[in-house]
Scaffold this active site. Sequence first.
Site, PDB file in Angstrom:
ATOM      1  N   GLU A   1       0.811  -1.209   0.000  1.00 17.95           N
ATOM      2  CA  GLU A   1       0.000   0.000   0.000  1.00 17.95           C
ATOM      3  C   GLU A   1       0.849   1.266   0.000  1.00 17.95           C
ATOM      4  OE1 GLU A   1      -2.856  -0.205   3.199  1.00 17.95           O
ATOM      5  OE2 GLU A   1      -4.205  -1.435   2.015  1.00 17.95           O
TER       6      GLU A   1
ATOM      7  N   GLU B   1      -6.351  -8.118  -0.812  1.00 16.94           N
ATOM      8  CA  GLU B   1      -6.805  -8.108   0.584  1.00 16.94           C
ATOM      9  C   GLU B   1      -8.311  -7.913   0.546  1.00 16.94           C
ATOM     10  OE1 GLU B   1      -4.803  -5.367   3.210  1.00 16.94           O
ATOM     11  OE2 GLU B   1      -2.851  -5.799   2.323  1.00 16.94           O
TER      12      GLU B   1
HETATM   13  C1  GLA Z   1      -4.077  -2.638   4.919  1.00 14.87           C
HETATM   14  C2  GLA Z   1      -2.726  -3.324   4.898  1.00 14.87           C
HETATM   15  C3  GLA Z   1      -2.687  -4.609   5.630  1.00 14.87           C
HETATM   16  C4  GLA Z   1      -3.486  -4.527   6.904  1.00 14.87           C
HETATM   17  C5  GLA Z   1      -4.886  -4.098   6.575  1.00 14.87           C
HETATM   18  C6  GLA Z   1      -5.820  -4.096   7.770  1.00 14.87           C
HETATM   19  O1  GLA Z   1      -4.891  -2.934   3.866  1.00 14.87           O
HETATM   20  O2  GLA Z   1      -2.233  -3.520   3.590  1.00 14.87           O
HETATM   21  O3  GLA Z   1      -1.352  -4.928   5.912  1.00 14.87           O
HETATM   22  O4  GLA Z   1      -2.887  -3.637   7.766  1.00 14.87           O
HETATM   23  O5  GLA Z   1      -4.829  -2.813   6.061  1.00 14.87           O
HETATM   24  O6  GLA Z   1      -5.631  -3.029   8.596  1.00 14.87           O
END
Ligand code: GLA
Length: 647
Positions: A143, A303
């Site tokens: 991210e 995710e």
């Molecule tokens: C983001 C991150 C993950 C995790 C999620 C949930 O999407 O990429 O590593 O931290 O949030 O909080």
Amino acid sequence: MIHIGVDYYPEHWPRELWPDDIAKMKAAGVTTVRIAEFTWGLLEPREGEFDFEWLDDIVKQLGDAGLEIILGTPTNCAPLWMYRDYPDTLQCEKDGNPTFTGIRGHRCYESPRFRKYAARIIGEMTKRYAHDPHVIAWQIDNEPDANHCNCPECTAKFRSFLQAKYKSLDAMNKAWGTDVWSGEITRWQDITTPKGPLYSPNWLNPGYLLDYERFAAQSTADYVRWQYTLLRQAVPETVPITTNACFCGHTIDFHQTFAPLDIVSYDNYPEVRIPEDEEAVYSTAPELDLMRGVKQKNFWIVEQLSGPKGCWGPMSETTRPGMIEGYGLQDIAHGADMVLQFRWRSAARGAEMYWHGLIDQSNVPGRRFAEFEKLCARVKELDWLEGTAPRAEVAVLYGPEQLEAFGIQTQSPGLDYRPQLRAWHEAFASYGVNVDVIAEDAPLDRYRVVVVPCHFITNAKTVANINAFVKAGGTAIITNRSGVKDAANGCVMQALPGAFSEVCGVTVSEYDPIGERTVKVRMGECELAGSLWADLLTPTTAETVAVYDSEFYKDTPAVTRNAYGSGHAYYVGVCGKRALRRAVAKAALETADVPHTELPRGVQLTTRESDTVKARFLFNENETAQTFTVGGERITLQPFEMRIDRI
Ligand code: GLA
Ligand code: ZN
């Protein structure tokens, strides 16, 4: 093939658990596992000392089980020894001081030393795994967000960015209008990243702030491209390289960042609590369509929501029955060819222990896991979707500069760019048509309806595209707060909607930033409503579609339609409530002759197709069952039920 799987953090668990976890994954029907994106501290515990034994082991175990692996470069979290020994690798806060370590994501993308160490750990990884047949893709960092670091290196880079852009201080001062409040900049070295704890950024020059956001976006895109180049030199062409995008912190420029990458990935955390408010636009469908629109290609979800969200605030409700299965299939309905659930098991240690996985810390698989097993089973039956993608006749334009510019200057209480874009997306999606969300300067010839929500910063290419699109017979919707600004984030000195006035055949004689106040709007026989913003309109060549029915501008136009060339342009001067937006969307679909269906709120109909096969997805994103008619068939869908038909 549609890939289904999980994000797995083997480093958080005793090794004795790994074989059991892998056996459970296999039994559930998992095809793909993402690992390693936060493990630099373990892989290089001391400078130049590498320990890959544990990663070799888990890669082998997953591979031996026939599972596909996505490997993350671990650069989101540099080891603490690096920040200790080389503070220049650490981001700086607005006060210029290095940020506090031990969280994550606090590496400075621009630090040459950080890049040197990052290149080395990436090299160590590719040396081992670039040709591992089980590693089917690589994820860059985690991210990455737009670079808001205030260190000396980033400050210098920001100055060079401005120098390259403006060439002379004079040109920059003019563009920004620094003669307001004696803001003239007389030396390049006087420029800093935006600081000022005393005042909010609203007190700073908007031209300067927008250029800063452009720099921040470009800096991150450069960083991602840099990692891509490193990986690409080592990893075979057939192995795709991606990174995972989100709307959090400082949003990246998706189009710029993903340009060099092979595939777009997104982290999708939809609502757990479905709002009762009829006006609420709660689906993540607009974001899914935006991610597909970045490359106008199918994408991955790396995710996906698995249980209660937590940690960064109090915990949310747990996923309602049907959500894990339904939301996973909804991703696919919008063009995802992979869905990975975040995460296999909720962490028992660390800051993120309450952002729940499929299995709780007890390691006793429960309701959520059972639902995931159902999802895996359904995905396994979807091989026939190979080669299919959503095709849309309606497009909504998205521009990262619009998002930033609305962030810099709030226009009216409650009025913001992304919610407006989402609302227009929902208005069209509610008629069961596929919607593409594409770059604001993308070609438009394949569409019949194009929506231009709040195109605040005038992009000359967008204006030219829209003019040509409408002239050639297309139907466009242009909304209030369009054509307001020039590229330097200054106001255009012409009647609004500025460059869109010609195609819309209307000008704004005055505007009323009404915030949450509701104004009445009459469209034909229908009593509708709007809020947030009201343009007072003077049609030049346009006809009136709807009028205000309250306020001192009662009976004056609120929505107009202009015949231009062989097409039509709607101008929507008010931010409609849902019914008004839907009425305008329906009028546009009818004008453009696009077939559409009436659906209950929250029910979505999308399609994926290839030249040989077509799939129809019907999804009920509600907590109550819904019954409706599609193509003469009476259909009932349970809460979060997804029905998939080959049509
Ligand atoms: C983001 C991150 C993950 C995790 C999620 C949930 O999407 O990429 O590593 O931290 O949030 O909080
Ligand atoms: Zn920096």
